[in-house]
Design a protein around this motif. Sequence first.
Motif, PDB file in Angstrom:
ATOM      1  N   VAL A  98       0.569  -1.488   0.184  1.00 27.74           N
ATOM      2  CA  VAL A  98      -0.469   0.107   0.455  1.00 27.74           C
ATOM      3  C   VAL A  98       0.761   1.519   0.009  1.00 27.74           C
ATOM      4  O   VAL A  98       0.067   2.876  -0.774  1.00 27.74           O
ATOM      5  N   HIS A  99       1.940   0.520   0.317  1.00 29.80           N
ATOM      6  CA  HIS A  99       2.936   2.191   0.218  1.00 29.80           C
ATOM      7  C   HIS A  99       3.337   2.634  -1.453  1.00 29.80           C
ATOM      8  O   HIS A  99       2.866   3.696  -1.721  1.00 29.80           O
ATOM      9  N   ILE A 100       2.682   1.960  -2.628  1.00 25.38           N
ATOM     10  CA  ILE A 100       2.851   2.615  -3.532  1.00 25.38           C
ATOM     11  C   ILE A 100       0.881   2.376  -4.208  1.00 25.38           C
ATOM     12  O   ILE A 100       1.201   3.412  -4.834  1.00 25.38           O
ATOM     13  N   THR A 101       0.516   1.753  -3.658  1.00 32.93           N
ATOM     14  CA  THR A 101      -0.731   1.688  -4.468  1.00 32.93           C
ATOM     15  C   THR A 101      -1.860   2.501  -3.682  1.00 32.93           C
ATOM     16  O   THR A 101      -2.737   2.552  -4.642  1.00 32.93           O
ATOM     17  N   GLY A 102      -1.277   3.365  -2.106  1.00 34.36           N
ATOM     18  CA  GLY A 102      -2.230   4.220  -1.805  1.00 34.36           C
ATOM     19  C   GLY A 102      -3.396   2.987  -0.869  1.00 34.36           C
ATOM     20  O   GLY A 102      -3.233   1.754  -0.891  1.00 34.36           O
ATOM     21  N   LEU A 103      -3.699   3.655   0.377  1.00 41.67           N
ATOM     22  CA  LEU A 103      -4.110   3.137   1.460  1.00 41.67           C
ATOM     23  C   LEU A 103      -5.934   3.826   0.964  1.00 41.67           C
ATOM     24  O   LEU A 103      -6.179   4.653   1.599  1.00 41.67           O
ATOM     25  N   LYS A 104      -6.551   3.239   0.707  1.00 41.44           N
ATOM     26  CA  LYS A 104      -7.554   3.275   0.417  1.00 41.44           C
ATOM     27  C   LYS A 104      -8.965   2.555   0.362  1.00 41.44           C
ATOM     28  O   LYS A 104     -10.102   3.515   0.592  1.00 41.44           O
ATOM     29  N   GLU A 151     -11.560  -0.334   3.069  1.00 37.91           N
ATOM     30  CA  GLU A 151     -11.080  -0.905   3.845  1.00 37.91           C
ATOM     31  C   GLU A 151     -10.068  -2.400   4.536  1.00 37.91           C
ATOM     32  O   GLU A 151      -9.364  -2.785   5.195  1.00 37.91           O
ATOM     33  N   LYS A 152     -10.047  -3.182   3.369  1.00 35.28           N
ATOM     34  CA  LYS A 152      -9.284  -4.448   3.347  1.00 35.28           C
ATOM     35  C   LYS A 152      -7.794  -3.320   3.380  1.00 35.28           C
ATOM     36  O   LYS A 152      -6.814  -4.689   3.522  1.00 35.28           O
ATOM     37  N   ASP A 153      -6.973  -2.486   2.112  1.00 38.28           N
ATOM     38  CA  ASP A 153      -5.690  -1.667   3.116  1.00 38.28           C
ATOM     39  C   ASP A 153      -5.798  -1.578   4.368  1.00 38.28           C
ATOM     40  O   ASP A 153      -4.562  -2.583   4.542  1.00 38.28           O
ATOM     41  N   VAL A 154      -7.036  -1.627   5.573  1.00 37.94           N
ATOM     42  CA  VAL A 154      -6.870  -1.232   6.267  1.00 37.94           C
ATOM     43  C   VAL A 154      -6.797  -2.338   7.184  1.00 37.94           C
ATOM     44  O   VAL A 154      -5.954  -2.986   8.288  1.00 37.94           O
ATOM     45  N   LYS A 155      -7.131  -3.285   6.886  1.00 40.28           N
ATOM     46  CA  LYS A 155      -7.457  -4.932   7.277  1.00 40.28           C
ATOM     47  C   LYS A 155      -6.107  -5.113   7.275  1.00 40.28           C
ATOM     48  O   LYS A 155      -5.650  -6.065   8.329  1.00 40.28           O
ATOM     49  N   SER A 172      -7.003   7.237   9.782  1.00 34.92           N
ATOM     50  CA  SER A 172      -6.756   8.607   9.889  1.00 34.92           C
ATOM     51  C   SER A 172      -6.072   8.728   8.374  1.00 34.92           C
ATOM     52  O   SER A 172      -6.609   9.448   7.604  1.00 34.92           O
ATOM     53  N   MET A 173      -5.379   8.191   8.188  1.00 33.31           N
ATOM     54  CA  MET A 173      -4.294   8.377   6.891  1.00 33.31           C
ATOM     55  C   MET A 173      -5.124   7.424   5.843  1.00 33.31           C
ATOM     56  O   MET A 173      -5.380   8.906   4.424  1.00 33.31           O
ATOM     57  N   ARG A 174      -6.239   6.855   5.684  1.00 31.09           N
ATOM     58  CA  ARG A 174      -6.907   6.242   4.402  1.00 31.09           C
ATOM     59  C   ARG A 174      -7.605   7.887   4.228  1.00 31.09           C
ATOM     60  O   ARG A 174      -7.849   8.108   2.960  1.00 31.09           O
ATOM     61  N   LYS A 175      -7.904   8.574   5.315  1.00 37.30           N
ATOM     62  CA  LYS A 175      -9.569   9.345   5.173  1.00 37.30           C
ATOM     63  C   LYS A 175      -9.285  11.001   5.015  1.00 37.30           C
ATOM     64  O   LYS A 175      -9.619  10.729   4.101  1.00 37.30           O
ATOM     65  N   GLU A 176      -7.982  11.346   5.122  1.00 35.94           N
ATOM     66  CA  GLU A 176      -7.914  12.233   5.368  1.00 35.94           C
ATOM     67  C   GLU A 176      -6.707  12.820   4.065  1.00 35.94           C
ATOM     68  O   GLU A 176      -6.595  13.436   3.333  1.00 35.94           O
ATOM     69  N   MET A 177      -5.635  11.057   3.938  1.00 40.22           N
ATOM     70  CA  MET A 177      -4.573  11.129   2.555  1.00 40.22           C
ATOM     71  C   MET A 177      -5.046   9.981   1.397  1.00 40.22           C
ATOM     72  O   MET A 177      -4.419  10.336   0.523  1.00 40.22           O
ATOM     73  N   GLY A 178      -4.908   9.082   2.216  1.00 43.47           N
ATOM     74  CA  GLY A 178      -5.488   7.860   1.416  1.00 43.47           C
ATOM     75  C   GLY A 178      -3.877   7.867   0.838  1.00 43.47           C
ATOM     76  O   GLY A 178      -3.992   6.583   0.040  1.00 43.47           O
ATOM     77  N   SER A 179      -3.019   7.800   1.592  1.00 42.02           N
ATOM     78  CA  SER A 179      -2.132   7.160   1.881  1.00 42.02           C
ATOM     79  C   SER A 179      -1.254   6.806   2.624  1.00 42.02           C
ATOM     80  O   SER A 179      -1.899   6.873   4.111  1.00 42.02           O
ATOM     81  N   ALA A 199       9.639   5.708   7.972  1.00 41.83           N
ATOM     82  CA  ALA A 199       7.679   6.353   8.478  1.00 41.83           C
ATOM     83  C   ALA A 199       8.470   7.809   8.037  1.00 41.83           C
ATOM     84  O   ALA A 199       9.000   8.147   8.401  1.00 41.83           O
ATOM     85  N   GLY A 200       6.728   7.842   7.799  1.00 42.26           N
ATOM     86  CA  GLY A 200       6.800   9.718   7.278  1.00 42.26           C
ATOM     87  C   GLY A 200       6.623  10.236   6.088  1.00 42.26           C
ATOM     88  O   GLY A 200       6.145   9.317   5.447  1.00 42.26           O
ATOM     89  N   ASP A 201       6.231  11.709   6.173  1.00 47.35           N
ATOM     90  CA  ASP A 201       6.501  11.850   4.894  1.00 47.35           C
ATOM     91  C   ASP A 201       7.115  12.024   3.852  1.00 47.35           C
ATOM     92  O   ASP A 201       7.896  12.676   4.127  1.00 47.35           O
TER      93      ASP A 201
END
Length: 235
Positions: free
Chosen positions: A182-188, A190-194, A207-214, A233-235
């Motif tokens: 998901v570092h490349i494909t994005g955190l988009k 619920e499956k990614d979060v799980k 928070s990452m998923r909803k605010e940045m999608g990354s 880790a980090g932006d």
Amino acid sequence: MNRLTRLSICVAASLVACTERTATPASGPADAGAPAAAVAPTQPVVPDSPPVAPGTTGSAVDLTDAGTGDAGAVAQAAGSTDCSAAKLKASTKAAPKPPLPPAVESMRTRIIAAARACDYTELGRLVDEKGKSVRFSFGPDEDAVTFWKQQEAKGEPTLARIVQVLELPYAQEGDLYYWPSVHITGLKTEKDVKMLAGVYPKATLESMRKEMGSYLGLRVGIDKDGDWQLAVAGD
């Protein structure tokens, strides 16, 4: 005095002498030919034993001269060589698909093994195995192992996260292989979060998923030649 009279006197004197010897007190010196009386052997003087604490059995043991053969086991039991990765359960995940190049898979598995063993020496060797240091921080820090030790001491489970992400699906970008994918494909989704459950709290991932999608958590990168490039880790 005739001869018979002298003989009688000598016999009488001999009887008196014998009677006197028989009446000699027992405390006197023994006859040279008599067997010596048994004498009780002298017992060694034993110092008093130290008092035993109530409720215990046996005497106290002095460990000051104990050998060092079990020192490593004692230190480990005390947790002095512990780290966050040592607390992880054994992985049951299958090998990555599609299969990684042998050099990449070798580095991945050796990083996992060293981290799970809390072996900072081996991690330091892997960092520089190909002659290039790992990107591990966006700050001025210069040594990856020192940084990881400091993070662990602060309660940040950095080594555990390195292991956890390396056991997740990967994604390739150019010559680099990244974990988690998901570092490349994005955190988009619920499956990614799980998929990242246990690496970070769910609230942090949402928070990452909803605010940045990354995904801005810890990620690991290894190039096609097996060079460990990053664990940051980090932006």
